[in-house]
Enzyme design. Sequence first.
Site, PDB file in Angstrom:
ATOM      1  N   LYS A 138     -13.300   2.273  -4.455  1.00 31.65           N
ATOM      2  CA  LYS A 138     -14.693   3.562  -3.559  1.00 31.65           C
ATOM      3  C   LYS A 138     -15.258   4.298  -4.206  1.00 31.65           C
ATOM      4  CE  LYS A 138     -11.689   2.818   0.501  1.00 31.65           C
ATOM      5  NZ  LYS A 138     -11.759   3.232   2.010  1.00 31.65           N
ATOM      6  N   GLU A 142       0.582  -1.598  -0.581  1.00 29.77           N
ATOM      7  CA  GLU A 142       0.779  -0.110  -0.278  1.00 29.77           C
ATOM      8  C   GLU A 142       1.029   1.158   0.149  1.00 29.77           C
ATOM      9  OE1 GLU A 142      -4.457   1.345   1.721  1.00 29.77           O
ATOM     10  OE2 GLU A 142      -2.752   0.415   3.209  1.00 29.77           O
ATOM     11  N   HIS A 157       5.257 -27.753  -0.614  1.00 27.34           N
ATOM     12  CA  HIS A 157       4.983 -28.540  -1.862  1.00 27.34           C
ATOM     13  C   HIS A 157       3.626 -28.145  -2.766  1.00 27.34           C
ATOM     14  CE1 HIS A 157       5.957 -31.842   1.473  1.00 27.34           C
ATOM     15  NE2 HIS A 157       5.959 -31.141   1.840  1.00 27.34           N
TER      16      HIS A 157
END
EC number: 5.3.1.9
Length: 430
Positions: free
Chosen positions: A420, A284, A305
Amino acid sequence: MESKWLTVDTKHLYGFDEAIFIQKYQKKVNQIHQQFLNQQLPDGHMNGWYSQPDQDHKGLLKQINTIAKQFNALKVTDIVYLGIGGSYTGIRAILDFLKPEQKANIKVHFVPDISAFNIAAVARAIKGKSWALVVTSKSGRTLEPAVTFRYFRNLLHKQYKQKHALRTVVITDAVKGLLVGMSNQYGYAHLTIPSNIGGRFSTLSPAGLLLAKLCGHDPKQLLLGTLTAKQELANSDLNTNSAYYYAALRHWLYTTKKLKIEVTVAYHSAYEYLLLQHRQLFGESEGKGGKSLFPTFSLFTTDLHSMGQLYQEGEKNFFETVIQVQTQFHDLELPPSDFNNDDQLDYLLAKSMNEISNTALEAVVEAHFQSNVNIIKLTLKERTTFMFGYFYFWLSMATMMSGSLLGHNVFDQPGVEVYKQLMFAKLGRE
């Protein structure tokens, strides 16, 4: 580079010459350090997290102790915590990092999103329990905590009527925002996030300190860790400031070695949110202007794995930062078999679980290095409340320097606002 609490190991970096490296970066690091101290960086006033360790915390700690005593008197067994971003990741990181030492019999239910499945699951889990509600949001208008606060505040009110106020804590701005008004109207406990501390730098503001206290950890030790780190990192000298040293290493690997991805690695599942916090701080703060490292993480040995194949033989466009904690809370010995060694593990009888895990770490570092992976190793001295406070402040300092070396404003996040605006328009908010 070695200090009392944290070591930065660079012996698995190809073509690294420390003397040349320090000569290259020291002047720029000095300049950024002074700009930071003088609040001359972009949005430089948002450095409240830096001044926090030196402040008098008696009033805040008294508030936190009062809330803890009240919840104890009410026999609260479950906490529903609402927060997003740095108000979630960092708090979860504290509690997971310290979980083996949790002393209080409190269950914390995190609600970091607006998943109906998760919300319903938490609602079922607290049904019939003695529970309390804690919400963190500076504005009170961030969608995720706002929606979930409405939902769980209604549940709390239905169960406790007017006495729900005794079980509600809002952590928000001092004077403005929706939660301040609610607190004033209904008498909720109100803890203040300073206006000059951004979300990702706010882990050890009241939200983290309160949750730590409620779970039986000592917030004073968290704060002491931050103060110790600040004192040790007061000088910008790359020979002694390990946070700036790490920041400059990241920049060197990105610009000189042309590596675009940082894979941060830990060897315990309890460190997952510590890795997420690392990812948020750097992602950020630096993800701007089309010029940034891409921070991601893996939990070993589990991810060996799956992703282990890619790290060993895939394209080498990444470097690794391995986080190791030297002294753990607990260790276990492998017991002798009750079944005549039919699992053929007796060769491990002289080794503890931590020894086996550390051996795996050493083997993986060696294998990946042999496959031309550049590796930074960070070793924390111990897994304690103090150490978390120290390392969080250390990471914050490293983030500030690393992003500033790239020329970014490390205290804003304009890209987050794009979705937003579109989302609220689609949802019909005026």
